[in-house]
Design an enzyme around this catalytic site. Sequence first.
Site, PDB file in Angstrom:
ATOM      1  N   LYS A  62       0.894  -1.264  -0.024  1.00 13.59           N
ATOM      2  CA  LYS A  62       0.077   0.080   0.040  1.00 13.59           C
ATOM      3  C   LYS A  62       0.832   1.289   0.189  1.00 13.59           C
ATOM      4  CE  LYS A  62      -4.205  -1.794   0.571  1.00 13.59           C
ATOM      5  NZ  LYS A  62      -5.660  -1.129  -0.185  1.00 13.59           N
ATOM      6  N   SER A  77       1.366  -9.958  -0.382  1.00 10.03           N
ATOM      7  CA  SER A  77       0.925  -8.419  -0.601  1.00 10.03           C
ATOM      8  C   SER A  77       1.123  -7.685   0.898  1.00 10.03           C
ATOM      9  CB  SER A  77      -0.468  -8.239  -0.747  1.00 10.03           C
ATOM     10  OG  SER A  77      -1.267  -9.047   0.071  1.00 10.03           O
TER      11      SER A  77
END
Lengths: 333, 333
Positions: free
Chosen positions: B63, B318
């Site tokens: 992110k 991720s």
Amino acid sequence: MEAENEIRSKRYAADISSIREAQVRINSFIHKTPVLTSETLNSLAGRGLFFKCECFQKGGAFKFRGACNAIFSLDDEQAAKGVVTHSSGNHAAALSLAAKLRGIPAYIVIPENAPRCKVENVIRYGGQVIWSRATMQSREDIATRVLQETGAVLLHPYNDGRIISGQGTVSLELLEQAPQIDTIMVPISGGGLISGVALAAKSINPSIRVFAAEPKGANDAAQSKNAGRIITLPETNTIADGLRASLGDLTWPVVRDLVDDIIVVEDKEIIEAMKLCYEILKVAVEPSGAIGLAAVLSDSFKKNPAWKNCRNVGIVLSGGNVDLGVLWDSLGK
Amino acid sequence: MEAENEIRSKRYAADISSIREAQVRINSFIHKTPVLTSETLNSLAGRGLFFKCECFQKGGAFKFRGACNAIFSLDDEQAAKGVVTHSSGNHAAALSLAAKLRGIPAYIVIPENAPRCKVENVIRYGGQVIWSRATMQSREDIATRVLQETGAVLLHPYNDGRIISGQGTVSLELLEQAPQIDTIMVPISGGGLISGVALAAKSINPSIRVFAAEPKGANDAAQSKNAGRIITLPETNTIADGLRASLGDLTWPVVRDLVDDIIVVEDKEIIEAMKLCYEILKVAVEPSGAIGLAAVLSDSFKKNPAWKNCRNVGIVLSGGNVDLGVLWDSLGK
């Protein structure tokens, strides 16, 4: 200066040449492990930290480097009879994998109290497990019997120049990946890793400081350094199951001459460091693997004015083979 | 061909140019995360696997790429008033850190049920936490109020071209680090990561397959793909707390056109994949981070003849922000 002269005069079981040769020999087999950094951990330590992630090495620990170097150093006739070792686990898995790559048998004598995941690694890599009791005497007796029966070559986990040279390749990579490093912190057990690391690092740059990190419950290296001779402990008591061995006659001279200091830490500091590795660095390390971070964060290192100018510290996260159950118990849910 | 023409005609919120611009913009701020491999996991999958470790990214997740790109895209006047978001956590921490680097305030609306470690990350990086109830309505209402009071810029976690472009830099790095990759497996939630990854990868090499991995208890993307329109779920139920969002109007067209298939997995497969990440890869991932491995190991992917020629699969791990307590409970001691 004494140290540099000693390196040059090659009084040790390995040197920068044998370490560079090892690098060429093993390069196509090993992972070049990444170096990770974390500003959060830098803040905690008050220095720059560079984590050399040998837990990502094949077999889950740096041990594969030495095992690979030793096995691929054997001539064909020797190699064909296979290799033997007795080990608490990471060296055993590494030797099994390197032997598999060379297509030769690996006979692994394992004490009955070895962690489950380390035994599973040996089996996964095709090593032939031979159980012993938990004592060093039982391990050595059984290894001797296997040697006699098979004609295989005994590969000691650390007291061997080929093993030390292989482990020294950690230094070569680390200093190439993070050339700003002025200090290296390495877990110490039998001294194979730190001997290779110190010999390589101090040959490349004699001003680099090399520290050993040792658990209080197995502080034979610190005691040896103080006494000026090898001290062995009647028993050890630490969560760091990979750090219970004693120095050998080939590793002791390097530790005596080239290791700047030994930082002794409590198990609770090791556990806290493991937790930081998981939560901040996102790396799964075993207790022995986390001890370098514990040492860098310990008061005895942080508050020692002599080490104030250690600005950029390479920390070898030496292995990641931990049972999740053991991990959780140690984190004290 | 339709897909390629669409990429070229730039009908999406991002494209290869905006992704390459993002790479230049954020390059000095982000970690270039390593790609790890494991022969043990290759054997399990029956393919070559290349793990792009975004759990090692700053803030513990990919992110930070999008957040950094968005924040450093703002002009000085806009930026000075700060940024606002509502997020389950990783985007929030990323935005806080990127805002700190630019020296501007970040107002973070966080639902009361967010994982502890994600909230701690926001606080660690200097974000200003504003609590909401767990519903999306409450989050949006409170964010709107903060916007009105501060004049800050709202940065949506995924439905924003700047965010998508930042996330797309994962593809650029991965394909440079492992050029043999013919397939990429990406977790899907709101679709920001997979949109960026698919746009970059298919522009560089239209024959690369891009798959989404989605939990069964939050399979809105799979349902949307089947229905040909965005489907939102009244409620979600999955251990993968980062994968509960719904597609946005900017991410849906990319998912519709460029994602080859959506692989839906059970929570128990996610947990098993997490365990493999810890025990074999030695990487601490959160459930959402492990889902790509779960998908590659699932029967629906392994046994599908259409994907038989997916030989070298890039898997985006991720994120790694997981409470150790939650981890342990999920591993079902």
